[in-house]
Design a protein around this motif. Structure first.
Motif, mmCIF file in Angstrom:
data_model
loop_
_atom_site.group_PDB
_atom_site.id
_atom_site.type_symbol
_atom_site.label_atom_id
_atom_site.label_comp_id
_atom_site.label_asym_id
_atom_site.label_seq_id
_atom_site.Cartn_x
_atom_site.Cartn_y
_atom_site.Cartn_z
ATOM 1 N N LEU A 1 -8.011 -2.255 15.718
ATOM 2 C CA LEU A 1 -7.875 -1.646 14.451
ATOM 3 C C LEU A 1 -8.921 -2.217 13.570
ATOM 4 C CD1 LEU A 1 -4.121 -2.259 13.801
ATOM 5 C CD2 LEU A 1 -5.195 -0.124 13.980
ATOM 6 N N LEU A 2 -9.681 -3.237 13.388
ATOM 7 C CA LEU A 2 -10.816 -3.469 12.547
ATOM 8 C C LEU A 2 -11.843 -2.720 13.066
ATOM 9 C CD1 LEU A 2 -11.926 -5.024 10.231
ATOM 10 C CD2 LEU A 2 -12.384 -7.010 11.735
ATOM 11 N N GLY A 3 -12.028 -2.666 14.326
ATOM 12 C CA GLY A 3 -13.175 -1.754 15.114
ATOM 13 C C GLY A 3 -13.034 -0.491 14.465
ATOM 14 N N LEU A 4 -11.892 0.099 14.170
ATOM 15 C CA LEU A 4 -11.820 1.649 13.690
ATOM 16 C C LEU A 4 -12.149 1.491 12.303
ATOM 17 C CD1 LEU A 4 -8.434 2.574 15.260
ATOM 18 C CD2 LEU A 4 -10.636 3.583 15.716
ATOM 19 N N VAL A 5 -11.752 0.673 11.613
ATOM 20 C CA VAL A 5 -12.093 0.297 10.125
ATOM 21 C C VAL A 5 -13.553 0.346 10.014
ATOM 22 C CG1 VAL A 5 -12.259 -1.161 8.071
ATOM 23 C CG2 VAL A 5 -10.040 -0.554 9.196
ATOM 24 N N ARG A 6 -14.387 -0.378 10.897
ATOM 25 C CA ARG A 6 -15.809 -0.506 10.926
ATOM 26 C C ARG A 6 -16.405 0.818 11.290
ATOM 27 N NH1 ARG A 6 -17.974 -5.913 12.115
ATOM 28 N NH2 ARG A 6 -18.988 -5.050 14.007
ATOM 29 N N HIS A 7 -15.822 1.225 12.208
ATOM 30 C CA HIS A 7 -16.488 2.582 12.745
ATOM 31 C C HIS A 7 -16.076 3.765 11.720
ATOM 32 C CE1 HIS A 7 -17.178 6.164 15.206
ATOM 33 N NE2 HIS A 7 -16.013 6.690 14.844
ATOM 34 N N MET B 1 0.808 -1.209 0.045
ATOM 35 C CA MET B 1 -0.321 0.120 -0.049
ATOM 36 C C MET B 1 0.738 1.139 -0.066
ATOM 37 S SD MET B 1 -3.131 1.422 1.000
ATOM 38 C CE MET B 1 -3.210 2.948 0.577
ATOM 39 N N THR B 2 0.693 1.987 -0.802
ATOM 40 C CA THR B 2 1.318 3.323 -0.866
ATOM 41 C C THR B 2 0.467 4.433 -0.516
ATOM 42 O OG1 THR B 2 0.708 3.606 -3.274
ATOM 43 C CG2 THR B 2 2.773 2.612 -2.636
ATOM 44 N N ARG B 3 1.046 5.555 -0.095
ATOM 45 C CA ARG B 3 0.007 6.727 0.327
ATOM 46 C C ARG B 3 0.627 7.922 -0.334
ATOM 47 N NH1 ARG B 3 0.601 8.316 6.509
ATOM 48 N NH2 ARG B 3 2.792 8.655 5.790
ATOM 49 N N THR B 4 -0.361 8.712 -0.840
ATOM 50 C CA THR B 4 -0.045 9.967 -1.572
ATOM 51 C C THR B 4 -0.250 10.927 -0.496
ATOM 52 O OG1 THR B 4 -0.690 8.663 -3.658
ATOM 53 C CG2 THR B 4 -0.625 11.434 -3.663
ATOM 54 N N LEU C 1 -4.976 4.963 7.193
ATOM 55 C CA LEU C 1 -5.641 4.082 7.963
ATOM 56 C C LEU C 1 -5.668 2.806 7.253
ATOM 57 C CD1 LEU C 1 -7.690 3.151 10.194
ATOM 58 C CD2 LEU C 1 -9.559 3.490 8.398
ATOM 59 N N LEU C 2 -5.510 2.565 5.902
ATOM 60 C CA LEU C 2 -5.000 1.377 5.491
ATOM 61 C C LEU C 2 -3.609 0.899 5.622
ATOM 62 C CD1 LEU C 2 -6.990 1.794 2.182
ATOM 63 C CD2 LEU C 2 -7.524 0.388 3.959
ATOM 64 N N LEU C 3 -2.691 1.834 5.805
ATOM 65 C CA LEU C 3 -1.488 1.620 6.077
ATOM 66 C C LEU C 3 -1.335 1.038 7.379
ATOM 67 C CD1 LEU C 3 0.782 4.484 4.474
ATOM 68 C CD2 LEU C 3 0.854 1.996 4.020
ATOM 69 N N LYS C 4 -2.113 1.357 8.317
ATOM 70 C CA LYS C 4 -2.028 0.966 9.764
ATOM 71 C C LYS C 4 -2.682 -0.601 9.888
ATOM 72 C CE LYS C 4 -0.045 4.517 11.274
ATOM 73 N NZ LYS C 4 1.320 4.529 11.811
ATOM 74 N N VAL C 5 -3.325 -0.862 8.908
ATOM 75 C CA VAL C 5 -3.966 -2.212 9.074
ATOM 76 C C VAL C 5 -3.206 -3.173 8.154
ATOM 77 C CG1 VAL C 5 -6.129 -1.485 9.732
ATOM 78 C CG2 VAL C 5 -5.827 -1.803 7.445
ATOM 79 N N ALA C 6 -2.422 -2.756 7.388
ATOM 80 C CA ALA C 6 -1.809 -3.648 6.183
ATOM 81 C C ALA C 6 -0.904 -4.621 6.986
ATOM 82 C CB ALA C 6 -0.925 -2.802 5.299
#
Length: 166
Positions: free
Chosen positions: A51-57, A1-4, A27-32
């Motif tokens: 972390l999955l809870g944060l994604v769901r939230h 995953m890259t971030r711009t 966020l996606l980097l934190k769960v990668a």
């Protein structure tokens, strides 16, 4: 995953979208590169946050602000109920991790599609709230929401495997 990185000199709209995209990618980097079990790990007890809870939230937040508020569409709550008001955090299931991540990414794409049809000054109302909001407010609120939760994600990730970073 890259971030711009967000742009440093651009139109207001491009700056706002750039910062929102940057935080979504963070966020996606934190769960990668974590297992499903690690994604649901509550690594900062006594908090039930994972972390999955944060994604769901943040999936719920995306759907509420862009779909419910901006379009007026009634969207049923996906992860929480009256019985489980913190279900986005409390009811995580490692068997659903991939599905939850896909639902999040789909929600982001839908949010971008919706907001692209609106000017920054376009007004909207929030259900059961007073006052008029603008799309500009929505962007700023979403950037703030992600920035706060990405701070949580940074701490959770460090507790899981020691990985730190932006």
């Amino acid at each position: 995953m890259t971030r711009t990185d967000p742009p440093t000199a651009a139109s207001e709209r491009d700056l706002l979208q750039g910062f929102l995209d940057f935080h979504r990618q963070t966020l996606l980097l934190k769960v990668a590169d974590l297992s499903a079990e690690q994604l649901v790990q509550r690594s900062a007890e006594p908090s039930s946050m994972s972390l999955l809870g944060l994604v769901r939230h943040l999936t719920e937040v995306e759907q509420y602000w862009f779909k419910t508020c901006l379009t007026g569409e009634v969207v049923p709550d996906r992860y929480w109920t009256d019985e489980h008001p913190d279900g986005d955090f409390d009811l995580v299931d490692p068997a659903q991790a991939d599905k939850d991540l896909q639902i999040y990414q789909d929600a982001v794409r839908e949010s971008d599609r919706i907001v692209s049809r609106h000017a920054l000054d376009d007004p909207f109302r929030r259900p059961r709230r007073e006052g008029i909001y603008s799309v500009r407010y929505l962007y700023i609120h979403m950037i703030e929401e992600y920035a706060r939760h990405n701070g949580h994600a940074d701490l959770l990730r460090e507790r899981i495997d020691g990985r730190v970073g932006e």
